[in-house]
Design an enzyme around this catalytic site. Structure first.
Site, mmCIF file in Angstrom:
data_model
loop_
_atom_site.group_PDB
_atom_site.id
_atom_site.type_symbol
_atom_site.label_atom_id
_atom_site.label_comp_id
_atom_site.label_asym_id
_atom_site.label_seq_id
_atom_site.Cartn_x
_atom_site.Cartn_y
_atom_site.Cartn_z
ATOM 1 N N ASP A 59 -11.686 -8.103 7.249
ATOM 2 C CA ASP A 59 -13.056 -8.070 6.714
ATOM 3 C C ASP A 59 -13.678 -9.463 6.801
ATOM 4 O O ASP A 59 -14.858 -9.626 7.115
ATOM 5 C CB ASP A 59 -13.076 -7.614 5.246
ATOM 6 C CG ASP A 59 -13.179 -6.097 5.115
ATOM 7 O OD1 ASP A 59 -12.624 -5.395 5.974
ATOM 8 O OD2 ASP A 59 -13.817 -5.622 4.149
ATOM 9 N N TYR B 98 0.816 -1.209 0.000
ATOM 10 C CA TYR B 98 0.000 0.000 0.000
ATOM 11 C C TYR B 98 0.859 1.272 0.000
ATOM 12 O O TYR B 98 0.389 2.343 -0.369
ATOM 13 C CB TYR B 98 -0.949 0.028 1.213
ATOM 14 C CG TYR B 98 -2.059 -1.004 1.153
ATOM 15 C CD1 TYR B 98 -2.098 -1.979 0.180
ATOM 16 C CD2 TYR B 98 -3.079 -0.990 2.095
ATOM 17 C CE1 TYR B 98 -3.101 -2.927 0.141
ATOM 18 C CE2 TYR B 98 -4.098 -1.935 2.062
ATOM 19 C CZ TYR B 98 -4.102 -2.904 1.081
ATOM 20 O OH TYR B 98 -5.112 -3.838 1.049
ATOM 21 N N LYS C 18 3.208 -15.302 3.415
ATOM 22 C CA LYS C 18 3.195 -16.116 2.191
ATOM 23 C C LYS C 18 4.661 -16.431 1.881
ATOM 24 O O LYS C 18 5.188 -16.112 0.806
ATOM 25 C CB LYS C 18 2.499 -15.316 1.073
ATOM 26 C CG LYS C 18 2.206 -16.098 -0.179
ATOM 27 C CD LYS C 18 1.100 -17.122 -0.037
ATOM 28 C CE LYS C 18 0.922 -17.886 -1.340
ATOM 29 N NZ LYS C 18 0.144 -19.116 -1.186
ATOM 30 N N ASP D 98 -5.707 -6.395 5.941
ATOM 31 C CA ASP D 98 -6.875 -5.705 5.412
ATOM 32 C C ASP D 98 -7.932 -6.736 5.001
ATOM 33 O O ASP D 98 -9.115 -6.651 5.356
ATOM 34 C CB ASP D 98 -6.420 -4.876 4.197
ATOM 35 C CG ASP D 98 -7.436 -3.855 3.749
ATOM 36 O OD1 ASP D 98 -8.488 -3.734 4.401
ATOM 37 O OD2 ASP D 98 -7.187 -3.171 2.737
ATOM 38 N N ASP E 95 -3.213 -18.069 2.619
ATOM 39 C CA ASP E 95 -4.339 -18.793 2.006
ATOM 40 C C ASP E 95 -4.924 -19.813 2.982
ATOM 41 O O ASP E 95 -6.140 -19.926 3.141
ATOM 42 C CB ASP E 95 -3.924 -19.448 0.670
ATOM 43 C CG ASP E 95 -2.517 -20.010 0.676
ATOM 44 O OD1 ASP E 95 -1.797 -19.840 1.680
ATOM 45 O OD2 ASP E 95 -2.125 -20.653 -0.310
#
Ligand code: NAD
Length: 360
Positions: free
Chosen positions: A251, A141, A191, A247, A223
């Site tokens: 959610d 970001y 990851k 992020d 994942d």
């Protein structure tokens, strides 16, 4: 105590939910004998419309002079085609950086009264209490270079994921310190099978863990962590991860506990804490008076705890939210078929009443 804050209502449902959060904060301040000093400033689309700048200098100055900042949400489809630096979200990323808020704490707690709201079976979700610790100022970001270049049809886009050891170490310490006050488990999500950033992340987190021998550290690829979050949400205590993974997973955690509208967050680490609900500006429901204000209200509880060390006041807000949910109060996102939906202001008023009843 003087509670000196800047309120940044922002866009869409941001002003609707922050209005209720401020009313709750005022009730707590009255009940516990604190003085509230507020100023309201522009951010995001509202600031672009007024000053063609998603984060005007005057907003930054006010925030830096406050003890804490309460933010609603930013984002408006009206600016979707603007260049990156003139999009509402640029204001959000910048205020986090200006405040040095590198540690984003996002609790996902299951309220027993909401068993019928989770898409998961009650026996799976019951007892879920996760603290997501998301790195907020690094990764893709913020990394540069970033660009979209070339002629239409052959454009190329670049983002850069970048992490330094010191950035990883400081957020890891936040996670381990929090775990010490909780169930002493940290799951670091990365990851590392594919990304160099994640390999460094895993290395540094493992090193920091040596300073916290009482905390059990695990590592999980993002994942498979996403899968575990819906299969066994109660296994999680502190989930530590980088900016983009955090992020997305937070959610998802919102979905697990019933609604994104319930989730609060604190962004800390710098001189002034920033508190905001996890959700965005929800343009699909903005202006209808139906948004769930509980994420914003619970963000006020986090502010009382983390910026003002007012634990009893924070607990008072959390208990008030729990009480109104137990009484059956539901905004549209939570109502389902079994409950009649109440409005944003009605939900806010019920929490205010519960705070008043508990604090007088
Ligand atoms: P969103 O979080 O705004 O909405 C996702 C879905 O959840 C929508 O259906 C919405 O109606 C619902 N929802 C969200 N909050 C709710 C609440 N309090 N009560 C009831 N329902 C709620 O995400 P999006 O639609 O992907 O993004 C909309 C805009 O918000 C975009 O411009 C995006 O960039 C921005 N955004 C801002 C933030 C932030 O300010 N922190 C976070 C995420 C997205």
């Amino acid at each position: 105590m003087l509670l000196k804050l800047t309120v940044l209502p922002g866009d869409g449902i941001g002003p609707e939910v922050t209005e209720q959060a401020v009313l709750v904060l005022q009730a707590v301040a009255d009940g516990f004998g604190h003085q509230l000093q507020l100023q309201t400033k522009l951010i995001g689309g509202a600031a672009l419309a007024a000053a063609n700048d998603p984060l005007p200098a005057d907003t930054i100055k006010a925030c830096l002079e406050s003890s804490a900042v309460l933010l609603g949400a930013v984002g408006s489809p009206a600016f979707d085609h603007n260049p990156g630096h003139l999009r509402p979200e640029a204001g959000l990323l910048r205020i986090r950086r200006e405040l040095g808020a590198y540690a984003n704490l996002r609790p996902a707690v299951f309220f027993p009264a909401l068993e019928d709201c989770s898409p998961l079976r009650a026996e799976l979700v019951r007892g879920t209490d996760i603290m997501i610790v998301r790195e907020l100022l690094g990764g893709a970001y913020f990394g540069s270079p970033r660009s979209i270049e070339g002629a239409p049809g052959s454009r190329v886009a670049v983002n850069t994921m970048r992490y330094g050891e010191s950035e990883i170490e400081r957020i890891a310490r936040v996670a381990f310190e929090l775990a010490m006050k909780r169930r002493r488990k940290v799951l670091s999500v990365d990851k590392a099978n594919v990304l160099e950033c994640s390999r460094l992340w895993r290395d540094v987190v493992t090193r920091v863990a040596k300073d916290y021998p009482e905390v059990k550290l695990g590592h999980q690829y993002v994942d498979s962590a996403a899968m575990l979050l819906v299969q066994r949400p109660t296994d999680f205590d502190v989930l530590l991860t980088e900016n983009m993974f955090g992020d997305i997973l937070s959610d998802q955690a919102g979905g697990v506990v019933g609604s994104l509208g319930l989730l609060a967050s604190a962004s800390v680490g710098g001189p002034v804490g920033l508190y905001e609900p996890v959700h965005g500006s929800a343009p699909d429901i903005a202006g209808k008076g139906i948004a769930n204000p509980l994420g914003a209200i619970l963000s006020v509880a986090m502010m009382l705890r983390h910026s003002f060390q007012l634990e009893a006041e924070a607990v008072c807000v959390e208990k008030a939210v729990s009480a109104v949910l137990s009484q059956g109060a539901r905004t549209a996102d939570l109502a389902g078929k079994a409950h009649a939906a109440i409005s944003t202001t009605q939900m806010g008023s019920k929490v205010v009443e519960a705070v008043k009843a508990a604090s007088h």
